[in-house]
Design a protein around this motif. Structure first.
Motif, short mmCIF file in Angstrom:
data_model
loop_
_atom_site.label_atom_id
_atom_site.label_comp_id
_atom_site.label_asym_id
_atom_site.label_seq_id
_atom_site.Cartn_x
_atom_site.Cartn_y
_atom_site.Cartn_z
N LYS A 102 -3.63 -14.71 2.27
CA LYS A 102 -3.51 -14.41 0.84
C LYS A 102 -4.45 -13.24 0.52
O LYS A 102 -5.65 -13.33 0.78
N LEU A 103 -3.88 -12.18 -0.04
CA LEU A 103 -4.70 -10.99 -0.33
C LEU A 103 -5.29 -11.04 -1.73
O LEU A 103 -6.27 -10.38 -2.01
N LYS A 146 -3.20 2.78 -10.12
CA LYS A 146 -3.09 2.57 -8.67
C LYS A 146 -3.78 1.28 -8.26
O LYS A 146 -3.31 0.52 -7.41
N LEU A 147 -4.95 1.05 -8.89
CA LEU A 147 -5.73 -0.16 -8.57
C LEU A 147 -4.92 -1.41 -8.93
O LEU A 147 -4.90 -2.39 -8.16
N ASP A 148 -4.24 -1.35 -10.08
CA ASP A 148 -3.38 -2.48 -10.48
C ASP A 148 -2.29 -2.73 -9.45
O ASP A 148 -2.04 -3.86 -9.05
N LEU A 149 -1.67 -1.63 -9.03
CA LEU A 149 -0.54 -1.75 -8.09
C LEU A 149 -1.00 -2.29 -6.73
O LEU A 149 -0.40 -3.21 -6.18
N ILE A 150 -2.06 -1.69 -6.19
CA ILE A 150 -2.48 -2.05 -4.83
C ILE A 150 -3.08 -3.45 -4.78
O ILE A 150 -2.91 -4.18 -3.79
N SER A 151 -3.74 -3.87 -5.88
CA SER A 151 -4.36 -5.21 -5.87
C SER A 151 -3.29 -6.30 -5.89
O SER A 151 -3.50 -7.37 -5.35
N GLU A 152 -2.18 -6.00 -6.54
CA GLU A 152 -1.11 -7.01 -6.61
C GLU A 152 0.05 -6.65 -5.69
O GLU A 152 1.18 -7.07 -5.93
N LEU A 153 -0.24 -5.89 -4.65
CA LEU A 153 0.82 -5.39 -3.77
C LEU A 153 1.71 -6.52 -3.25
O LEU A 153 2.92 -6.52 -3.41
N ARG A 154 1.08 -7.51 -2.64
CA ARG A 154 1.84 -8.61 -2.02
C ARG A 154 2.69 -9.34 -3.06
O ARG A 154 3.87 -9.63 -2.83
N GLU A 155 2.06 -9.65 -4.22
CA GLU A 155 2.77 -10.39 -5.27
C GLU A 155 3.94 -9.56 -5.82
O GLU A 155 5.02 -10.08 -6.05
#
Length: 1131
Positions: free
Chosen positions: A67-68, A544-553
């Motif tokens: 889980k990331l 970008k931070l929003d996108l990459i932090s929730e990448l898996r989801e």
């Protein structure tokens, strides 16, 4: 260690004998062995987890998952800590509201959307019984109650958000401000509010499109009416009904009338008791409108573009916010309204969830009719026309779009694989390239999943890098604020907000922290804290931070194929396509993975007893489609291919692959098993089982085809790599054969349908509809006797006796016929007259003349003369006698098999006496007595057997030899014409064996010889028949003709007449065949006569009998003769 524990006195005398070293080495070796074993064990575990049985594995089944998404341990109050207490409160309230909205949205998406969507599913119209609809709705009421509570909570949250925002933006100049709001725009708050309005809007759309739900609701209300009239019948108290009816009315008004969204925006936002003023708050109205426009500006640029992410969902929120703004403030920005409608040209429809499609233009016109009136009708009509053309264009360009997506996804995956893979390996991922549009998303998801370790590693680095960039920008701005010495509250708010943003960014990138940063920056960016060239990069970094932090989801959400449930009508078409283009067989894994995505959503179904009923129904439906459109077609095609390949020698349809094309179906068998629900679909195993079953069943029906099916099995292994099971069926009929009882009951049919072979003691079927002829031999009879017991033998002979009686009656009638009798008497007289001149030989031409004469009397429709029928009668009598002989041989065979365990037949121990000597129990004595009787029976049967032939001669002979049956005495003279008739018939049967039409073909019929021998014995006419010297006469006649032909050949060979020579050769051949056939008949007849003791006449046999009787009397023996003992059997 042990040495150190010794007393100090010993220490001076320590000697290093090397034992410690040896001990250490042993321990080291053991430790090394343990490590090796442990390593191999770990490797086995790794292999087991790494290479799953299917190409595409189920994420939920992984024993260990990564889980990331970081989990926030601190509360909002702990995170929002600055010296500025007022700012803390503002940010905390807004952050808490945003978190609440996110939770409500998650609950709606998982629980309520699915509960409503799946209502009525899992029960087909055929399986629905009357009353099922009401029962389903009854179960569903509790769900609707929960939904009602949820909607109410949403209303409260919307109200609170509006109030909280209105409290901050105050238009009253005199009233104190909480914080300075000039240049402060809490855009995040409006985005979240838009999301909540989207949820309410979606619920409305789902219920509005759900016809089944509405129908069931109406039926349920009717049911309630009937319950109202007679509550006692349903076991319900009347006082409980009224509150329940009120409750239902409330549910209907709140949820089912399509007013969820409308009721929300029509709430009384102005506090009545002098609280927050909303509708009259012009500052708030401006801020509200400004925020909507700002969000719209961001969304509009990306909508309909390839780089679009979640802008469509935001657009739905904007429409909801716009309607809410109009409802509260009653003002319309006509220009903005028009630009909102213009989006419909780019995006004519939006999928809210599953199969629910939403049209923004309809929504905006319906909810704000005042604004719609301002627009001309043409522009509204243009939107609808544009929607139709958009659909047509999409339909036309579908193939092209899919191809471009295919290339795009493939190239992206190649790049990802090459970047993320440390070794340049493409084997596992090669199959991904065989996808098509409906499985791209699955391929993308599995791409991320397969590389999750590398992605996880990269994500943390990327996050850190982005946080560093953001912190750097904020620190620059913070320095700028601190360096400005002018003090004001606004400046203090900015500084506090920047410090809060900085502190929050210094930690894991959780949802709460990112939310707080965005709220803090809403305050921190006022007063030109950041330069324009600094602000934009900071916004990009935060995005970008929003996108990459929730990448898996995000990947998981975007790749969720739950919508396929509502479009499963495509599945059969898809399977037909896969079957036609077998090259892409590997796509199946992705398709089933996509179909499995529906399962978690189905678990929220509440209208059935259990959601498992719905899952079973879905599972069954998918499996039926798979079987019908792929597996069964594949089985039939493979079987057809194998059959045609094995039967290439037959003239079949053209199978030239250049003309008819070909499919390489072997590709389906290289697929790993496909996981679906709790089973693995193994295509190879399914087809193998089908072929095994088919080949086995067909081999049992026609055992003679075993070789063909073996060949097909081998071909299946060579061509398709299928490992077939050997049938292990016998390659011919079983030993049991026809049962003795069956033959006995139908002996009249048996003797006419079977032909007897004297030398091999075997019966062969005359004709058969099958490819094979049944045979009956001694082993079959012995098996039957062993099954039924030896008593069956006497019964069989009795049946044969009854059968012979009937046949001899017909025999007597034929012999008594005037035409026959007169001819026979004439022939006897003729032979007596010429025998001295003719060397006591019956002339051949006389027999031929008799044959011709009989044919003149008439023939049957089948072309048979009376003599032919008489020959058949004698053959049947002979067959019956052959059967009796076989019964006796079978009995001996069975007895000898049973007696083989007795060591010495001459000296058999008497068990009864031995038991008496030992004084054992009465039961043992009885058992011993039984054993003795069985042993004596077997010994007697195996030693002698019953003389059945003698019995059947003795029982009929006296009757045959009586004076009243004098007409039968002429029989011996009819034998020569009969033999002539038989030889002609036998030759024609044998010739048919070489012809294509084998009806009537035969190579043996010794029943005739047996019949003639038996009747001659009954009439005691062996000497009379021998006096004719018939076979010598035949031999002389044919040898004479053969010599004449040979002589003629010698003469003609000189004249060189080819045709004449050919004719003579054929003549000689025919004469040889006839001579040979007569010789065979003579040998068969001679053999048959031995059974009936042809060496003695009746007078000699009687004399022998008398002598035996006298001997028995003198020896005082009262043993009866075998004929006497046999009499009861045949009477």
């Amino acid at each position: 260690m042990a040495v150190e524990t010794l007393s100090p006195d010993w220490e001076f005398d320590r000697v290093d004998d090397g034992s410690q070293k040896i001990h250490a080495e042993v321990q080291l070796k053991n430790y090394g062995k343990f490590l090796e074993e442990y390593t191999s064990q770990l490797r086995r575990i790794e292999d087991a987890l790494d290479d799953s049985i299917g190409d595409v594995w189920d994420f939920n089944l992984d024993p260990i998952a990564l889980k990331l998404l970081p989990y926030e341990q601190s509360s909002l109050l702990e995170l929002i800590k600055t010296e500025n207490k007022v700012l803390n409160k503002v940010i905390t309230v807004y952050a808490a509201l945003c978190c609440e909205i996110k939770k409500l949205k998650y609950e709606a998406e998982t629980k309520f959307y699915n509960g409503l969507l799946f209502y009525g599913e899992g029960a087909t119209d055929a399986s629905m019984v009357e009353g099922d609809c009401q029962i389903q709705m009854g179960r569903f009421i509790s769900f609707l109650q929960e939904l009602s509570c949820f909607v109410t909570r949403c209303y409260e949250v919307v109200m609170n958000v509006v109030h909280q925002l209105a409290a901050l933006y105050i238009s009253n100049k005199i009233a104190p401000k909480i914080i300075e709001t000039t240049g402060v725009h809490f855009q995040t708050m409006y985005e979240h509010l838009g999301e909540l309005l989207t949820v309410l809007l979606t619920l409305d759309e789902i219920i509005d499109n759900h016809i089944t739900l509405k129908d069931h609701w109406t039926m349920y209300k009717r049911l309630l009416k009937s319950v109202h009239h007679n509550p006692s019948k349903f076991g319900i108290q009347e006082e409980k009904l009224k509150p329940f009816e009120k409750f239902l009315l409330k549910l209907e008004g709140q949820l089912l009338d399509g007013m969820i969204f409308q009721a929300c925006i029509e709430q009384q936002f102005d506090s009545l008791n002098g609280g927050v003023s909303v509708s009259k708050n012009s500052t708030f109205a401006e801020e509200f409108a400004h925020s909507i426009r700002s969000i719209f500006a961001n969304v509009e640029a990306k909508l309909g573009e390839p780089s679009e992410i979640d802008q469509r969902d935001k657009y739905v929120g904007i429409c909801g916010l716009f309607v809410l703004h109009f409802q509260i403030f009653r003002t319309i920005d006509k220009k903005f309204y028009k630009s909102l409608l213009d989006i419909c040209k780019k995006v004519p429809a939006i999928t809210l969830t599953a199969n629910i499609i939403w049209f923004p233009d309809n929504f905006l016109i319906q909810k704000i009719p005042a604004a719609a009136k301002l627009l001309d009708r043409k522009s509204l009509q243009a939107i609808k026309i544009h929607r139709d053309t958009f659909l047509q264009q999409k339909a036309q360009s579908l193939t092209k779009d899919v191809q471009s997506y295919y290339v795009f996804v493939s190239s992206w995956m190649m790049k990802m694989e090459s970047i993320l893979s440390k070794e340049q390996r493409m084997d596992k991922f090669a199959e991904d390239l065989t996808n098509r549009c409906n499985v791209f998303i699955q391929a993308i998801e599995h791409m991320f999943y397969r590389r999750s370790m590398v992605v996880a590693d990269s994500v943390s680095h990327i996050t850190q890098h982005l946080q560093h960039q953001a912190l750097h920008s904020i620190s620059v701005a913070k320095k700028r604020v601190i360096s400005d010495k002018k003090y004001s509250e606004q400046r203090l708010d900015v500084l506090s907000a920047l410090v809060l943003a900085e502190n929050t960014l210094n930690g894991p990138s959780t949802k709460q922290r990112r939310l707080i940063v965005s709220l803090a920056l809403s305050v921190g960016t006022q007063m030109k804290t950041f330069k324009d060239e600094e602000l934009f990069p900071l916004q990009v970094v935060m995005k970008k931070l929003d996108l990459i932090s929730e990448l898996r989801e995000r990947v998981q959400t975007q790749c969720d194929c739950c919508f396929l449930y509502w479009h499963r009508a495509v599945f059969p078409i898809y399977l037909d396509d896969v079957y036609e283009n077998a090259v892409d067989a590997a796509r199946l894994h992705y398709m089933f993975s996509a179909l499995r995505d529906c399962v978690p959503a189905m678990m929220h179904a509440r209208h059935l007893e259990s959601y498992e009923i719905l899952l079973d129904c879905y599972d069954k439906e998918i499996m039926e489609i798979l079987n019908e459109h792929l597996l069964d077609k594949l089985c039939k095609e493979i079987e057809k291919d194998l059959r045609l390949s094995v039967h290439t020698h037959l003239k079949l349809d053209d199978r030239n692959p250049f003309k008819v094309g070909m499919k390489d179906l072997a590709l389906f068998f290289s697929l790993n098993p496909i996981r679906f629900f709790n089973r693995f679909i193994d295509i190879r195993a399914y087809v193998t089982h089908y072929l095994d079953k088919t080949f086995y069943n067909l081999t049992t029906v026609a055992l003679h085809d075993w070789a063909t099916y073996s060949e097909m099995r081998n071909l299946a292994t060579q061509r398709y790599g299928l490992v077939m099971t050997e049938a292990h069926l016998p390659s011919q009929t079983l030993e049991q054969g026809l049962d003795v009882l069956e033959i006995m009951r139908n002996i009249h049919i048996f003797v006419s349908r079977y032909l007897y072979n004297l030398n091999n003691q075997i019966f062969i079927e005359r004709t058969s509809n099958n490819k094979h002829l049944n045979t009956i031999n001694i082993r079959h009879i012995a098996n039957s006797i062993r099954t039924h017991g030896t008593g069956i033998m006497n019964t069989t002979v009795n049946f044969t006796y009854q059968f012979l009686k009937k046949k001899f009656y017909i025999f007597s009638q034929f012999m008594y016929d005037e035409h026959i009798k007169s001819r026979l008497i004439k022939d006897i007289r003729f032979f007596r007259e010429i025998k001295d001149q003719n060397d006591h030989k019956y002339p051949f031409d006389r027999a031929e003349k008799f044959n011709r004469g009989i044919r003149k009397l008439g023939v049957t429709p089948e072309g048979q003369s009376y003599l032919d029928q008489f020959r058949q009668l004698i053959s049947q009598i002979g067959n019956a006698m052959g059967y009796v002989r076989m019964i006796r041989s079978g009995g001996l065979h069975c007895s000898s098999n049973a007696i083989r365990f007795v060591p010495d037949l001459e000296d058999i121990v008497n068990f009864e006496e031995l038991v008496k000597e030992e004084g054992l129990a009465e039961e043992t004595l009885k058992a011993a007595r039984h054993l003795d009787s069985v042993l004596s029976d077997h010994t007697r049967n195996s030693a002698e057997g019953t003389e059945y032939f003698k019995m059947l001669v003795d029982v009929f002979a006296p009757e045959f030899r009586r004076p009243k049956n004098i007409h039968l005495r002429n029989f011996y003279i009819i034998v020569p014409p009969l033999t002539l008739n038989f030889v002609e018939h036998s030759i024609s049967c044998k010739e048919k064996l070489n012809k294509k039409n084998k009806i009537g073909a035969a190579f043996t019929d010794d029943g005739f010889a047996m019949g003639v021998a038996y009747i001659l014995k009954l009439l005691d006419q062996y000497r009379e028949f021998d006096s004719l010297h018939w076979f010598q006469s035949v031999r002389e006649k044919y040898l004479k003709e053969i010599r004449a032909v040979a002589k003629q050949q010698n003469v003609q060979s000189a004249s060189q007449d080819e045709k004449l020579l050919q004719t003579m050769n054929l003549t000689q051949k025919r004469l040889d065949v006839y001579l040979q056939e007569f010789e065979l008949l003579y040998f068969s007849l001679s053999s048959a006569r031995i059974f009936f003791r042809a060496d003695k006449t009746a007078a000699e046999e009687n004399q022998e009998k008398k002598e035996k009787e006298e001997e028995t009397k003198t020896s005082n023996g009262d043993l009866s003769d075998s004929t006497v003992s046999a009499d009861p059997v045949v009477k």
